[in-house]
Scaffold this motif. Structure first.
Motif, short mmCIF file in Angstrom:
data_model
loop_
_atom_site.label_atom_id
_atom_site.label_comp_id
_atom_site.label_asym_id
_atom_site.label_seq_id
_atom_site.Cartn_x
_atom_site.Cartn_y
_atom_site.Cartn_z
N CYS A 376 -1.43 4.16 3.58
CA CYS A 376 -2.18 3.23 2.73
C CYS A 376 -2.12 3.66 1.26
O CYS A 376 -1.98 2.82 0.37
CB CYS A 376 -3.64 3.14 3.18
SG CYS A 376 -3.83 2.62 4.90
N ILE A 377 -2.22 4.97 1.03
CA ILE A 377 -2.12 5.48 -0.34
C ILE A 377 -0.71 5.26 -0.89
O ILE A 377 -0.53 4.88 -2.05
CB ILE A 377 -2.50 6.97 -0.37
CG1 ILE A 377 -3.99 7.14 -0.08
CG2 ILE A 377 -2.14 7.60 -1.71
CD1 ILE A 377 -4.44 8.59 0.05
N ALA A 378 0.30 5.48 -0.06
CA ALA A 378 1.69 5.30 -0.51
C ALA A 378 1.96 3.85 -0.87
O ALA A 378 2.74 3.55 -1.79
CB ALA A 378 2.65 5.76 0.58
N MET A 379 1.31 2.92 -0.18
CA MET A 379 1.54 1.49 -0.42
C MET A 379 0.93 1.03 -1.74
O MET A 379 1.32 -0.02 -2.27
CB MET A 379 0.97 0.69 0.74
CG MET A 379 1.50 -0.72 0.87
SD MET A 379 0.88 -1.51 2.35
CE MET A 379 1.56 -3.16 2.15
N GLU A 380 -0.03 1.80 -2.29
CA GLU A 380 -0.70 1.38 -3.52
C GLU A 380 0.25 1.32 -4.72
O GLU A 380 -0.05 0.65 -5.71
CB GLU A 380 -1.86 2.33 -3.83
CG GLU A 380 -3.06 2.12 -2.93
CD GLU A 380 -4.33 2.63 -3.56
OE1 GLU A 380 -4.24 3.42 -4.54
OE2 GLU A 380 -5.42 2.23 -3.10
N TYR A 381 1.37 2.01 -4.63
CA TYR A 381 2.30 2.02 -5.76
C TYR A 381 3.06 0.69 -5.89
O TYR A 381 3.82 0.51 -6.84
CB TYR A 381 3.29 3.18 -5.60
CG TYR A 381 2.62 4.51 -5.67
CD1 TYR A 381 2.37 5.13 -6.89
CD2 TYR A 381 2.19 5.16 -4.52
CE1 TYR A 381 1.72 6.35 -6.96
CE2 TYR A 381 1.54 6.38 -4.56
CZ TYR A 381 1.32 6.96 -5.79
OH TYR A 381 0.66 8.18 -5.86
#
Length: 467
Positions: A376-381
């Motif tokens: 989920c954090i990786a997708m924020e980019y």
């Protein structure tokens, strides 16, 4: 002075779950004093910033909340000479385009204090941001096993995140990411305390995560990772809570279905602006439409909004890369779809180790939550904007994966991750945000893959998730 230092050290120990006997070690005393001194300095600097700068981003959300409470659509109501002073946004560029690019549910956070004067509301919300940061550090520290590992996490979290230039900008602008972190930290704490006699803790964790997803809708994708790592009960509670909060906004006259429609329209505009760059966006899409600028005013509610802190603020989303190489012939609509496809691909890659863990040996609940957060954090980019204010979210996986990150086997990788954050923190150079975030995000993915690979080993004993 000596008694004050002793009291501060004792408070720090109770706050973070550190045993006094452990803190008597010389190296532990040194780390504790450095952390306390850094926190004191950072909080003092924030107090100076709050007194000097008005909080431009906070104003956009508060005005949105005030409009919602006044029965006005916060996403489409124009700003004119007749607009009430409390509803004016001095940094608004166009009369018919608001800066309230936040979901109606996010405005719930600011509604309770929206009626206060700005001179009181500004320091109150800034204090709430620091309170959320300290509470998150404490809650996450209690989820970390082992006194040495716990102190290592606290030192990294305080020195590299809480006292970093990015969090200074977070508080100066009046951002919200630390409140999302607090909800995730609450969920982690509840999961760490659950057991056979406390099964309700898993539901409480899901409620906290559901509130976080309601305030920041992109976190709704956390439902799938939670399910894959075996946190089924928290996932169900999260879905119900998020849906209930989202549906509740339909009953608000100023929102309803039309408010959500206008919100998503505004998000699409933000997506296009971040890809094209503001100058090209205005020249090609705004100027031909004839949008008027709002009445020029920088002093509102007795506060001067003409200045803000200059610092390491950079949008490190994929959209910014597009804007760097774009020209008038760039097919922005097609690139927008390509970026969304890349986001799904990155999320799928991040879920691969979770599939590897599925139906394998179960994980401790907190470790499972840490693994679930990483994709989920990786997708924020790949969101329209991903400013380095959001770096506070790194605190959650840093704590939940601390048992792996702060082990000898991961020393090199953890050193690279923390070193990149330290470099960014010490130099205050905006462009280093790309390096810092890239190394940390990729490092977290590597750690999750390593956990999945280790858990597949036949010699690994299963540990039961009680959720």
């Amino acid at each position: 002075m000596e008694s004050l230092i002793r009291w501060a050290a004792q408070f720090f120990a109770r706050f973070a779950g550190l045993r006094p006997a452990f803190l008597r070690k010389p190296w532990a005393i040194l780390i504790t004093l450095v952390c306390l001194a850094a926190l004191a300095g950072a909080m003092f600097q924030s107090a100076v910033d709050i007194r000097k700068y008005p909080g431009t981003d906070q104003r956009a959300r508060v005005v949105g909340a005030r409009m919602m409470l006044a029965g006005q659509n916060p996403y489409s109501t124009p700003q004119t000479a007749e607009t009430l002073e409390k509803l004016q946004d001095p940094d608004r560029l166009f009369s018919h385009i608001t800066r309230c690019t936040y979901p109606p549910t996010m405005l719930y956070l600011y509604a309770p204090t929206a009626g206060l004067k700005w001179s009181l509301q500004r320091p109150l919300l800034a204090a709430a941001e620091w309170g959320a940061m300290l509470a998150s550090l404490a809650l996450l520290a209690w989820t970390v096993k082992g006194q040495r590992t716990r102190l290592c996490f606290l030192a990294a979290g305080i020195l590299l995140i809480a006292c970093s230039p990015s969090f200074r900008m977070h508080v100066e602008r009046g951002q919200f990411y630390v409140f999302i972190l607090l909800l995730i930290s609450l969920a982690a704490f509840f999961l760490s305390r659950q057991g056979r006699e406390r099964n309700w803790m898993g539901l409480a964790a899901g409620v906290a995560l559901g509130a976080a997803a309601a305030f920041r809708p992109n976190l709704a994708i956390l439902l799938l990772p939670l399910w894959l790592v075996g946190l089924r009960r928290p996932a169900i509670a999260m879905g119900i809570t998020g849906a209930a909060l989202g549906l509740s906004s339909l009953a608000i006259p100023a929102i309803g279905i039309h408010g959500w429609r206008d919100y998503f329209t505004l998000v699409r505009e933000l997506d296009m602006e971040s890809m094209m760059g503001r100058a090209r966006y205005v020249a090609q899409l705004i100027a031909p439409a004839g949008f008027q600028t709002p009445p020029a005013t920088k002093i509102v509610e007795g506060v001067d909004f003409s200045g803000y802190l200059r610092g390491p603020v950079v949008n490190i989303s994929a959209n910014t890369l597009v804007s760097m190489f774009a020209n008038d012939a760039t097919p922005f609509a097609m690139l927008a779809k390509a970026i969304k496809a890349c986001a799904l691909l990155v999320f799928a890659v991040g879920c691969v180790p979770l599939f590897m863990l599925m139906r394998r040996h179960a994980l401790p609940a907190t470790l499972a939550l840490g693994c679930a957060l990483v994709p989920c954090i990786a997708m924020e980019y790949f969101l329209p904007v991903r400013y380095n204010y959001a770096d506070v979210i790194f605190l959650a996986p840093l704590a939940l994966l601390a048992g792996v990150l702060f082990s000898r086997k991961a020393a090199v990788l953890t050193g690279l991750m923390l070193g990149s954050l330290a470099m960014f923190s010490l130099t205050q150079h905006a462009t280093l945000a790309w390096v810092a975030n890239g190394v940390v995000a990729v490092g977290l993915l590597i750690v999750v893959f390593a956990i999945a690979r280790a858990r597949r080993a036949p010699t690994q004993r299963p540990s039961r998730i009680t959720s």
